[in-house]
Design an enzyme around this catalytic site. Structure first.
Site, PDB file in Angstrom:
ATOM      1  N   ASP A   9       0.877  -1.163   0.000  1.00 18.59           N
ATOM      2  CA  ASP A   9       0.000   0.000   0.000  1.00 18.59           C
ATOM      3  C   ASP A   9       0.929   1.232   0.000  1.00 18.59           C
ATOM      4  O   ASP A   9       2.114   1.111   0.338  1.00 18.59           O
ATOM      5  CB  ASP A   9      -0.840  -0.069   1.282  1.00 18.59           C
ATOM      6  CG  ASP A   9      -1.612   1.187   1.545  1.00 18.59           C
ATOM      7  OD1 ASP A   9      -2.238   1.705   0.615  1.00 18.59           O
ATOM      8  OD2 ASP A   9      -1.602   1.653   2.697  1.00 18.59           O
ATOM      9  N   ASP A  11      -0.166   5.001   0.957  1.00 22.71           N
ATOM     10  CA  ASP A  11      -0.443   5.933   2.047  1.00 22.71           C
ATOM     11  C   ASP A  11      -0.383   5.214   3.395  1.00 22.71           C
ATOM     12  O   ASP A  11      -1.172   4.301   3.639  1.00 22.71           O
ATOM     13  CB  ASP A  11      -1.847   6.532   1.871  1.00 22.71           C
ATOM     14  CG  ASP A  11      -1.930   7.459   0.668  1.00 22.71           C
ATOM     15  OD1 ASP A  11      -0.873   7.898   0.207  1.00 22.71           O
ATOM     16  OD2 ASP A  11      -3.044   7.742   0.211  1.00 22.71           O
ATOM     17  N   GLY A  46      -7.505   4.058   3.121  1.00 22.06           N
ATOM     18  CA  GLY A  46      -7.585   3.028   2.084  1.00 22.06           C
ATOM     19  C   GLY A  46      -8.880   3.053   1.287  1.00 22.06           C
ATOM     20  O   GLY A  46      -9.055   2.287   0.351  1.00 22.06           O
ATOM     21  N   ARG A  49     -11.726   8.220  -2.817  1.00 22.98           N
ATOM     22  CA  ARG A  49     -12.137   9.614  -2.563  1.00 22.98           C
ATOM     23  C   ARG A  49     -13.666   9.729  -2.484  1.00 22.98           C
ATOM     24  O   ARG A  49     -14.213  10.324  -1.555  1.00 22.98           O
ATOM     25  CB  ARG A  49     -11.583  10.506  -3.687  1.00 22.98           C
ATOM     26  CG  ARG A  49     -11.500  11.965  -3.319  1.00 22.98           C
ATOM     27  CD  ARG A  49     -10.959  12.773  -4.492  1.00 22.98           C
ATOM     28  NE  ARG A  49      -9.702  12.243  -5.009  1.00 22.98           N
ATOM     29  CZ  ARG A  49      -9.160  12.579  -6.181  1.00 22.98           C
ATOM     30  NH1 ARG A  49      -9.762  13.453  -6.955  1.00 22.98           N
ATOM     31  NH2 ARG A  49      -8.028  12.049  -6.579  1.00 22.98           N
ATOM     32  N   SER A 116      -5.213   5.321  -4.482  1.00 20.87           N
ATOM     33  CA  SER A 116      -5.081   6.757  -4.710  1.00 20.87           C
ATOM     34  C   SER A 116      -4.818   7.073  -6.183  1.00 20.87           C
ATOM     35  O   SER A 116      -3.899   6.526  -6.799  1.00 20.87           O
ATOM     36  CB  SER A 116      -3.940   7.319  -3.868  1.00 20.87           C
ATOM     37  OG  SER A 116      -3.743   8.676  -4.219  1.00 20.87           O
ATOM     38  N   ASN A 118      -3.669   9.820  -6.982  1.00 22.62           N
ATOM     39  CA  ASN A 118      -2.474  10.665  -6.917  1.00 22.62           C
ATOM     40  C   ASN A 118      -1.193   9.861  -6.695  1.00 22.62           C
ATOM     41  O   ASN A 118      -0.122  10.445  -6.531  1.00 22.62           O
ATOM     42  CB  ASN A 118      -2.623  11.678  -5.785  1.00 22.62           C
ATOM     43  CG  ASN A 118      -3.769  12.653  -6.040  1.00 22.62           C
ATOM     44  OD1 ASN A 118      -3.797  13.316  -7.072  1.00 22.62           O
ATOM     45  ND2 ASN A 118      -4.733  12.713  -5.134  1.00 22.62           N
ATOM     46  N   ASP A 170      -1.726  -0.522   6.179  1.00 22.68           N
ATOM     47  CA  ASP A 170      -1.920   0.186   7.455  1.00 22.68           C
ATOM     48  C   ASP A 170      -3.401   0.384   7.754  1.00 22.68           C
ATOM     49  O   ASP A 170      -3.736   0.918   8.811  1.00 22.68           O
ATOM     50  CB  ASP A 170      -1.253   1.571   7.422  1.00 22.68           C
ATOM     51  CG  ASP A 170      -1.972   2.523   6.479  1.00 22.68           C
ATOM     52  OD1 ASP A 170      -2.307   2.092   5.351  1.00 22.68           O
ATOM     53  OD2 ASP A 170      -2.232   3.677   6.871  1.00 22.68           O
TER      54      ASP A 170
HETATM   55  P1  B16 Z   1      -6.980  10.022  -3.768  1.00 23.00           P
HETATM   56  P2  B16 Z   1      -3.901   3.908  -0.245  1.00 23.00           P
HETATM   57  C1  B16 Z   1      -5.848   5.743  -0.278  1.00 23.00           C
HETATM   58  O1  B16 Z   1      -4.560   5.343  -0.594  1.00 23.00           O
HETATM   59  C2  B16 Z   1      -5.898   6.556   1.010  1.00 23.00           C
HETATM   60  O2  B16 Z   1      -5.555   5.735   2.110  1.00 23.00           O
HETATM   61  C3  B16 Z   1      -7.298   7.110   1.220  1.00 23.00           C
HETATM   62  O3  B16 Z   1      -7.322   7.884   2.408  1.00 23.00           O
HETATM   63  C4  B16 Z   1      -7.674   7.972   0.007  1.00 23.00           C
HETATM   64  O4  B16 Z   1      -9.000   8.478   0.138  1.00 23.00           O
HETATM   65  C5  B16 Z   1      -7.562   7.111  -1.235  1.00 23.00           C
HETATM   66  O5  B16 Z   1      -6.247   6.601  -1.351  1.00 23.00           O
HETATM   67  C6  B16 Z   1      -7.889   7.899  -2.499  1.00 23.00           C
HETATM   68  O6  B16 Z   1      -6.890   8.844  -2.697  1.00 23.00           O
HETATM   69  O7  B16 Z   1      -8.011  10.976  -3.298  1.00 23.00           O
HETATM   70  O8  B16 Z   1      -5.563  10.554  -3.754  1.00 23.00           O
HETATM   71  O9  B16 Z   1      -7.323   9.365  -5.101  1.00 23.00           O
HETATM   72  O10 B16 Z   1      -3.926   3.795   1.249  1.00 23.00           O
HETATM   73  O11 B16 Z   1      -4.720   2.855  -0.971  1.00 23.00           O
HETATM   74  O12 B16 Z   1      -2.499   4.057  -0.807  1.00 23.00           O
HETATM   75 MG    MG Z   2      -2.879   3.074   3.451  1.00 21.65          MG
END
Ligand code: B16
Ligand code: MG
Length: 223
Positions: A9, A11, A46, A49, A116, A118, A170
């Site tokens: 993962d 984030d 995780g 959005r 994410s 991003n 996490d």
């Molecule tokens: P974004 P991961 C997740 O990333 C984040 O934990 C979660 O808090 C967020 O809303 C999601 O990505 C979407 O992210 O808005 O940047 O597209 O933990 O899967 O790496």
């Molecule tokens: Mg995470």
């Protein structure tokens, strides 16, 4: 089955962007007239959005039209991007570089499994764009965690079976995604929160790859 691949993962595992997601969501909730706590934020980790926004609006007892929801999600992302645009390789979490050098020495494959959108930008900011053998992010999946798609796609792209993979997570939703995908899951955080994980440690600094692989072998023999 011997372990061939590690799926990470992003984030909260490689970098602590979880705090930036929380700050941006909190700012949005405050503008809407309510607050979210750190404890509440655990259920957003995780989660995509759009799904995160739905959970937050339900918490604030708000029902809004779709156009307004799109505007709010875009606003949150703009605040989030302001926060992450200042990131550098100094933001990589402690233990990550040493862990990856052990992974490479043992010849294991690696994939990123992040929902994410991003993720490519963040990997670029921290100088880790070329570290993974496969990258699955929010732009490549249709279902966010706890659906296992992000990890099963990672395994497929690496050409390995789910039972040959270890997931590092996490978040409660991410641990569930790895388990539903049929993988061994390492939870990074608290055992009281990550109750479904097979092995829980505070961070990647707290164990070596060899310790983990021996534990997986012991568990497999015990079944
Ligand atoms: P974004 P991961 C997740 O990333 C984040 O934990 C979660 O808090 C967020 O809303 C999601 O990505 C979407 O992210 O808005 O940047 O597209 O933990 O899967 O790496
Ligand atoms: Mg995470």
């Amino acid at each position: 089955m011997p372990i061939k691949a590690f799926l990470f993962d992003l984030d909260g595992v490689i970098v602590d962007t979880a705090i930036y997601h929380y700050q941006a969501w909190k700012r949005l909730a405050n503008e809407l007239g309510f607050d979210i706590s750190e404890e509440f934020n655990e259920q957003l980790k995780g989660v995509s959005r759009t799904d995160s926004l739905a959970i937050i609006l339900a918490h604030g007892n708000l029902t809004l039209p779709d156009e307004e929801k799109t505007r709010l999600a875009t606003q949150k992302n703009e605040w989030y991007l302001e926060l992450v645009s200042r990131m550098t390789s100094d933001d990589i979490l402690p233990g990550v570089p040493a862990f990856f050098s052990q992974v490479r020495q043992l010849g294991l494959l690696t994939a990123l499994g992040s929902v994410s959108k991003n993720a490519p930008l963040i990997l670029e900011r921290i100088g880790m764009s070329n570290v993974f053998d496969a990258i699955i992010d929010g732009n490549k999946i249709s279902k966010g965690k706890p659906d296992p798609e992000v990890f099963t796609k990672g395994a497929a792209e690496l050409g390995v079976q789910p039972a040959e993979c270890v997931v590092f997570e996490d978040a409660v939703a991410g641990v569930e995604a790895g388990k539903r995908g049929g993988m061994f899951v390492v939870g990074l955080g608290s055992p009281d929160v990550l109750t479904q994980a097979d092995f829980v440690r505070p961070s990647l600094e707290a164990f070596t790859v060899e310790e983990l692989l021996s534990q997986i072998e012991i568990d497999a023999k015990a079944v």
